[in-house]
Design a protein around this motif. Structure first.
Motif, PDB file in Angstrom:
ATOM      1  N   THR A 120      30.168  46.421  38.179  1.00 45.74           N
ATOM      2  CA  THR A 120      30.449  47.112  39.436  1.00 45.74           C
ATOM      3  C   THR A 120      31.396  46.278  40.303  1.00 45.74           C
ATOM      4  O   THR A 120      31.596  45.080  40.058  1.00 45.74           O
ATOM      5  N   LEU A 121      31.954  46.917  41.323  1.00 46.45           N
ATOM      6  CA  LEU A 121      32.816  46.178  42.239  1.00 46.45           C
ATOM      7  C   LEU A 121      32.048  45.060  42.919  1.00 46.45           C
ATOM      8  O   LEU A 121      32.545  43.928  43.027  1.00 46.45           O
ATOM      9  N   GLY A 122      30.834  45.336  43.377  1.00 51.35           N
ATOM     10  CA  GLY A 122      30.052  44.304  44.031  1.00 51.35           C
ATOM     11  C   GLY A 122      29.815  43.106  43.133  1.00 51.35           C
ATOM     12  O   GLY A 122      29.935  41.953  43.562  1.00 51.35           O
ATOM     13  N   GLU A 123      29.472  43.355  41.885  1.00 51.19           N
ATOM     14  CA  GLU A 123      29.227  42.261  40.943  1.00 51.19           C
ATOM     15  C   GLU A 123      30.494  41.464  40.682  1.00 51.19           C
ATOM     16  O   GLU A 123      30.464  40.223  40.595  1.00 51.19           O
ATOM     17  N   ALA A 124      31.634  42.147  40.556  1.00 52.48           N
ATOM     18  CA  ALA A 124      32.899  41.449  40.322  1.00 52.48           C
ATOM     19  C   ALA A 124      33.299  40.615  41.531  1.00 52.48           C
ATOM     20  O   ALA A 124      33.766  39.474  41.393  1.00 52.48           O
ATOM     21  N   LEU A 125      33.131  41.177  42.735  1.00 54.68           N
ATOM     22  CA  LEU A 125      33.440  40.409  43.936  1.00 54.68           C
ATOM     23  C   LEU A 125      32.600  39.141  44.002  1.00 54.68           C
ATOM     24  O   LEU A 125      33.109  38.057  44.331  1.00 54.68           O
ATOM     25  N   PRO A 162      28.539  50.532  50.723  1.00 54.49           N
ATOM     26  CA  PRO A 162      27.575  50.308  49.640  1.00 54.49           C
ATOM     27  C   PRO A 162      27.835  51.150  48.392  1.00 54.49           C
ATOM     28  O   PRO A 162      27.668  50.658  47.270  1.00 54.49           O
ATOM     29  N   ASP A 163      28.254  52.412  48.568  1.00 51.10           N
ATOM     30  CA  ASP A 163      28.480  53.236  47.386  1.00 51.10           C
ATOM     31  C   ASP A 163      29.682  52.755  46.596  1.00 51.10           C
ATOM     32  O   ASP A 163      29.721  52.875  45.362  1.00 51.10           O
ATOM     33  N   ILE A 164      30.674  52.194  47.268  1.00 51.34           N
ATOM     34  CA  ILE A 164      31.842  51.663  46.562  1.00 51.34           C
ATOM     35  C   ILE A 164      31.481  50.354  45.854  1.00 51.34           C
ATOM     36  O   ILE A 164      31.920  50.106  44.731  1.00 51.34           O
ATOM     37  N   CYS A 169      34.022  48.759  38.720  1.00 56.94           N
ATOM     38  CA  CYS A 169      35.130  48.020  39.327  1.00 56.94           C
ATOM     39  C   CYS A 169      36.459  48.399  38.697  1.00 56.94           C
ATOM     40  O   CYS A 169      36.617  48.345  37.473  1.00 56.94           O
ATOM     41  N   ASP A 170      37.407  48.787  39.521  1.00 56.97           N
ATOM     42  CA  ASP A 170      38.800  48.942  39.103  1.00 56.97           C
ATOM     43  C   ASP A 170      39.470  47.600  39.360  1.00 56.97           C
ATOM     44  O   ASP A 170      39.966  47.335  40.454  1.00 56.97           O
TER      45      ASP A 170
END
Length: 223
Positions: A120-125, A162-164, A169-170
């Motif tokens: 996910t984006l959160g995990e990648a960040l 939060p939903d993003i 993750c793009d």
């Protein structure tokens, strides 16, 4: 045969790949940088043995400001791409840039062995931010240009909902500037999130590699 003291980290094994062009002339500086990276990591968290592939590459596979780039492939495997024709390459071998790159990617390897890099984006960040903040903690260095690429107002304007954060993750859009977002915004956001988490929690040892992305994001949101 030299015996390793119990306090020493296991060795990293350098493998020279030759089919894309010879890098033998640069093995010495790479070994020294790898030793420095390994020692810096081990002062904070146990550093496992790693295999490091050294290969010649062009500008499409390296960072233009460094003339090199590294990538974590597996929990015990990294690849280092070098472009000796790049103006910055020789400087990066000796000014600490290579050490920082290796510490960053080794943190990714350590995280792969635990919670993983993430999808996910959160995990990648969090994975990118933790690696950057870990470099700063291990080496006492300032953020890289891509981790400090945008100002506070831009960071706040692009802080993901939060939903993003929970969406896949793009990576190109958030980290490589291939879409409508500012270049390197993902690295800057990640570094800010991880730095806030580190400031509030004072991580030790495996906290740096095993903390969940959710815990980092929730802690950073309170700062």
């Amino acid at each position: 045969m030299r015996l390793r003291r119990p306090s020493e980290p296991p060795p990293w094994h350098l493998h020279l790949l030759r089919t894309g062009g010879d890098m033998a002339d640069h093995v010495g500086p790479v070994r020294l940088a790898a030793e420095a990276a390994r020692a810096a990591i081990h002062r904070i968290v146990p550093c496992p043995a790693l295999d490091l592939l050294l290969r010649r590459a062009g500008p499409e596979a390296t960072l233009p400001d460094l003339g090199l780039a590294a990538v974590a492939l597996e929990p015990r495997l990294m690849a280092l791409n070098g472009d000796p024709s790049a103006r910055a390459f020789g400087r990066s071998l000796h000014d600490g840039a290579l050490v920082r790159v290796l510490v960053h990617e080794a943190h990714h390897c350590l995280r792969m062995a635990g919670p993983g890099y993430g999808r996910t984006l959160g995990e990648a960040l969090v994975s990118e931010g933790l690696a950057g903040a870990f470099v700063s903690a291990a080496l006492g260095t300032v953020p890289e240009p891509w981790e400090d690429a945008v100002g506070e107002a831009t960071l706040l304007r692009h802080w993901p909902a939060p939903d993003i954060l929970a969406a896949p993750c793009d990576h190109g859009r958030w980290f490589a500037g291939t879409g409508d977002l500012p270049l390197w915004i993902g690295y800057a956001l990640g570094y800010r999130i991880a730095s806030r988490w580190a400031m509030l929690t004072r991580p030790k040892g495996r906290d740096w590699t095993e903390v969940s992305a959710r815990a980092v994001i929730e802690t950073a949101a309170l700062a």
